[in-house]
Design an enzyme around this catalytic site. Structure first.
Site, PDB file in Angstrom:
ATOM      1  CG  ASP A  19     -10.461  -7.383   5.739  1.00  0.00           C
ATOM      2  OD1 ASP A  19     -11.434  -7.612   6.092  1.00  0.00           O
ATOM      3  OD2 ASP A  19     -10.328  -6.142   5.224  1.00  0.00           O
ATOM      4  NE  ARG A  99       1.411  -2.575  -0.027  1.00  0.00           N
ATOM      5  CZ  ARG A  99       1.067  -3.000   1.199  1.00  0.00           C
ATOM      6  NH1 ARG A  99       2.251  -3.871   2.025  1.00  0.00           N
ATOM      7  NH2 ARG A  99       0.283  -2.426   2.065  1.00  0.00           N
ATOM      8  CG  ASP A 128      -1.052  -0.805  -0.884  1.00  0.00           C
ATOM      9  OD1 ASP A 128      -0.130  -0.109  -1.391  1.00  0.00           O
ATOM     10  OD2 ASP A 128      -1.364  -1.062   0.297  1.00  0.00           O
TER      11      ASP A 128
END
Length: 408
Positions: A19, A99, A128
């Site tokens: 991805d 994150r 996210d």
């Protein structure tokens, strides 16, 4: 409103997987920009050199691969654990807490590289994207954030694979079919969701679990460990001083071996939907139990109860992406102040999926055996004093009861 100019150089959070490799190429073709890759080792357990080779092959302008495990545990995981943070009473926030660190480095690398944008591979349905972007804007209000999943027309697996083939992006054989579930991993946890896990009425298959043995298959003998704390942070295991990341790594091994730290949760995402996730947090589960154990004898009741009352709000801020907000920092200051005497040792028993405190001791202890003993206490506590204490606390209850009787 005029369209924003296309970015000239973008720093991409890059895993080396299919991805983010597609995103790298898409950024180059869509914007004609330079792409800098950033790959963080947060203890996900994957070899990162293949990501470097893949980024080189795909024409990345510059490649950054960094071992952030110590910073991750020391500056993010440990402060969060001082709060005993649990989202919705259960989730140890393993994805959420990673994150802000990734975003921090993205923004710092962008500044160092002279880049005018950062990019991430989070989808438009999840939490996210919010966490990455709130953190980035908190650190640099001028930064441009590109989220390809919200922009491109590669809306199916077929289209993604076609784009990869057209652009000579290598596709691993196991990526041609749909993966049975998606995984996010770091030193604190693994998170598995999607596909085979989407129906919360179906039990998760055993093959989903990666860090923990099934509790029923764990050793038949318990294991006793001792965790030392200083000012709320774990500093040793069985008397051996270790760095933060080394401690969490070792607790993962010990907890995983005994089937500790599995969670099947349907949670409320910040974007409004419910999702089902399978989490494994073996070391974190042991650490939480031990931290609560040492707080039991070192933390004053008023401080502890106040801390427990703000914990859900603190956990929600982290889950929702507000690590770099003034309110999280204010709560952190309160939490850290409470930890000044949270120093000592906790003995924990690991057995068949459970981690239980069985002993704790500290030079900073508030526990007084003289006051609680059922034996003669030599005047440490005058039981007669309890009568006045009860009468004063009962006064308003008596007045209420008398009023209620009178007006019936």
């Amino acid at each position: 409103m005029a369209a924003q100019p296309a970015p000239k150089k973008v720093v991409l959070a890059y895993s080396g997987g299919l991805d983010t490799s597609i995103i790298l190429k898409w950024l180059q073709t869509e914007y004609g920009c330079e792409v800098v890759t950033f790959t963080a080792d947060l203890g996900q357990g994957e070899e990162l050199e293949p990501a470097r080779k893949k980024a080189e092959m795909m024409g990345a302008t510059s490649i950054h691969i960094e071992d952030l495990r110590e910073e991750f545990v020391r500056d993010f995981v440990f402060p969060m654990f001082r709060a005993n943070a649990l989202y919705e009473g259960l989730y140890l926030l393993g994805t959420s807490i990673a994150r802000p660190l990734i975003s921090k480095r993205l923004v710092e690398i962008a500044e160092a590289e002279g880049a005018d944008a950062v990019a991430h591979g989070a989808t438009g349905k999840g939490n996210d994207q919010v966490r990455f972007e709130l953190a980035a804007y908190a650190l640099n209000p001028e930064i441009k954030v590109i989220a390809p999943w919200r922009e491109w027309d590669l809306t199916s697996r077929t289209k993604l694979l076609e784009f990869a083939e057209q652009n000579q992006i290598p596709i691993a054989k196991d990526k041609r079919g749909e993966a049975p579930f998606s995984v996010d991993a770091n030193l604190l946890h693994t998170s598995s969701e999607g596909k085979v896990l989407e129906d919360p009425a179906d039990e998760a298959p055993e093959y989903v679990y990666q860090r923990t043995v099934a509790p029923e298959d764990a050793p038949n003998e318990p294991e006793i460990i001792e965790i030392g704390f200083e000012k709320g942070d774990a500093v040793s295991i069985n008397g051996e001083a270790m760095s933060p990341a080394t401690i969490l790594t070792r607790l993962n091994e010990l907890g995983g071996k005994h089937g500790v730290g599995r969670l099947d949760l349907v949670e409320n995402r910040f974007v409004g939907m419910k999702s089902r996730g399978i989490y494994e947090t073996p070391g974190g589960t042991v650490l939480l139990e031990a931290h609560r154990g040492i707080e039991q004898i070192t933390l004053d009741s008023g401080a502890g109860h106040l801390k427990d009352s703000i914990m859900p709000r603190y956990a929600e801020l982290i889950y929702n992406g507000f690590w770099f907000s003034p309110e999280r920092e204010m709560l952190q200051a309160l939490i850290d102040r409470s930890q000044e005497h949270v120093t000592g040792t906790v003995r924990v028993k690991l057995y068949k999926g459970s981690a239980r405190t069985i002993a704790r001791w500290s030079d900073h202890s508030l526990y007084s055996e003289a006051h609680v003993t059922f034996e003669e206490d030599a005047g440490a506590y005058d039981q007669v004093d309890a009568k006045g204490f009860i009468q004063l606390n009962a006064l308003r209850l008596k007045l209420l009861a008398a009023r209620d009787r009178r007006v019936k």
